[in-house]
Motif scaffolding. Structure first.
Motif, PDB file in Angstrom:
ATOM      1  N   SER A   1       6.325  34.211  65.172  1.00 22.52           N
ATOM      2  CA  SER A   1       4.929  34.550  65.426  1.00 22.52           C
ATOM      3  C   SER A   1       4.052  33.304  65.445  1.00 22.52           C
ATOM      4  O   SER A   1       4.527  32.180  65.290  1.00 22.52           O
ATOM      5  N   HIS A   2       2.760  33.530  65.635  1.00 24.63           N
ATOM      6  CA  HIS A   2       1.788  32.447  65.526  1.00 24.63           C
ATOM      7  C   HIS A   2       1.195  32.388  64.114  1.00 24.63           C
ATOM      8  O   HIS A   2       0.092  31.876  63.917  1.00 24.63           O
TER       9      HIS A   2
ATOM     10  N   GLY B   1       5.796  32.840  61.128  1.00 29.59           N
ATOM     11  CA  GLY B   1       5.303  31.809  62.023  1.00 29.59           C
ATOM     12  C   GLY B   1       6.322  30.774  62.445  1.00 29.59           C
ATOM     13  O   GLY B   1       7.112  30.293  61.638  1.00 29.59           O
ATOM     14  N   ARG B   2       6.258  30.427  63.708  1.00 28.53           N
ATOM     15  CA  ARG B   2       7.134  29.410  64.262  1.00 28.53           C
ATOM     16  C   ARG B   2       6.576  28.012  64.001  1.00 28.53           C
ATOM     17  O   ARG B   2       5.493  27.854  63.428  1.00 28.53           O
TER      18      ARG B   2
ATOM     19  N   THR C   1       3.484  30.382  58.797  1.00 29.32           N
ATOM     20  CA  THR C   1       2.832  31.283  57.864  1.00 29.32           C
ATOM     21  C   THR C   1       2.572  30.501  56.582  1.00 29.32           C
ATOM     22  O   THR C   1       3.483  29.947  55.981  1.00 29.32           O
ATOM     23  N   ARG C   2       1.306  30.451  56.171  1.00 28.11           N
ATOM     24  CA  ARG C   2       0.927  29.599  55.045  1.00 28.11           C
ATOM     25  C   ARG C   2       1.411  30.182  53.717  1.00 28.11           C
ATOM     26  O   ARG C   2       1.350  31.384  53.504  1.00 28.11           O
ATOM     27  N   THR C   3       1.882  29.301  52.860  1.00 27.61           N
ATOM     28  CA  THR C   3       2.442  29.729  51.581  1.00 27.61           C
ATOM     29  C   THR C   3       1.365  29.834  50.510  1.00 27.61           C
ATOM     30  O   THR C   3       0.247  29.324  50.656  1.00 27.61           O
TER      31      THR C   3
ATOM     32  N   GLY D   1      -7.021  34.369  56.184  1.00 29.62           N
ATOM     33  CA  GLY D   1      -7.691  34.083  57.444  1.00 29.62           C
ATOM     34  C   GLY D   1      -7.222  35.040  58.510  1.00 29.62           C
ATOM     35  O   GLY D   1      -7.352  36.250  58.385  1.00 29.62           O
ATOM     36  N   GLY D   2      -6.615  34.497  59.578  1.00 27.79           N
ATOM     37  CA  GLY D   2      -6.124  35.344  60.649  1.00 27.79           C
ATOM     38  C   GLY D   2      -4.690  35.771  60.493  1.00 27.79           C
ATOM     39  O   GLY D   2      -4.112  36.337  61.416  1.00 27.79           O
ATOM     40  N   GLN D   3      -4.069  35.506  59.352  1.00 28.03           N
ATOM     41  CA  GLN D   3      -2.670  35.870  59.156  1.00 28.03           C
ATOM     42  C   GLN D   3      -2.574  37.230  58.462  1.00 28.03           C
ATOM     43  O   GLN D   3      -3.267  37.488  57.479  1.00 28.03           O
TER      44      GLN D   3
END
Length: 231
Positions: free
Chosen positions: A198-199, A144-145, A150-152, A181-183
């Motif tokens: 990425s998002h 993720g940008r 991107t959550r840790t 979730g959506g990741q």
């Protein structure tokens, strides 16, 4: 968002040609020509990476080689200027290569969980391990940008969809394995160093995504740590 498929929508990194590591771009000279004649602040480093003579001076051959690298990885402006974005990608590649076959040398990814997929955001690397045994990787990934990191933390794969399509971005996301979730892990048809990231998903090459699909299953752990440069 409704059912799990809608909740599983992820944000695929789009080809917004900005900075691959969200590094500040050193201002490149604006000119109509496709190749600049000016040396950049990272000229010598870039020349060394590309195997060019390290004289710190821009030549037509230097510019051609730098521009080819920029075009391959979606770095703009692609005028052959040795700025901070181009060097940032090269520097990251050097650091990834230096890891070799010991991606968890620092022991930060848990070794007491059995099979686990690890994601090092700082180095933009991922691998699969089982205890202290390296099962696959490490491989470069695209996370993720800024604004969509991107959550840790420790997570689990909870849903897999081999032919997933994002209803939010209307893009194909093959071999999706959702863990937060959506990741998700999924393949993209882009360079792993394509800016700006990425998002939130962990993008992979098709070959890597297929391998992850074959090695992982629902309930397997995923551990994400570190921080992507510039986020």
């Amino acid at each position: 968002m409704g059912d799990i498929r809608r909740r599983g929508v992820v944000a695929l990194g789009v080809t917004a040609l900005v900075t691959p590591l969200t590094l500040a771009l050193t201002s490149a000279p604006a000119q109509a020509a496709s190749c600049t004649t000016q040396a950049g602040p990272y000229q010598k480093q870039v020349e060394k990476f590309l195997g060019r003579p390290m004289d710190g001076k821009q030549s037509a051959a230097d510019c051609k080689a730098i521009k080819a690298f920029q075009d391959k990885h979606g770095i703009t402006p692609d005028i052959g200027y040795a700025g901070s974005v181009t060097w940032g990608v090269m520097d990251l590649m050097n650091k990834q290569k230096a890891v070799g076959d010991k991606p968890n040398k620092d022991g930060k990814c848990p070794t007491n969980k059995g099979r686990i997929a690890c994601v090092n955001l700082s180095l933009q690397l991922s691998w699969i391990q089982d205890g202290n045994k390296l099962v696959y990787g490490p491989v470069p990934v695209r996370t993720g940008r800024k604004g969509f990191v991107t959550r840790t933390g420790l997570k689990k794969i909870y849903w897999r969809d081999i032919d997933h399509v994002s209803s939010l971005y209307n893009v194909s996301m093959p071999y999706s394995q959702f863990f937060d979730g959506g990741q998700a892990f999924h393949s993209v048809g882009l360079s792993m160093w394509n800016p700006p990231g990425s998002h939130g998903c962990v993008n992979m090459t098709t070959a890597t995504a297929k391998k992850y699909w074959s090695l992982l299953k629902n309930g397997d752990d995923v551990y994400v740590y570190g921080r992507k440069p510039g986020t």
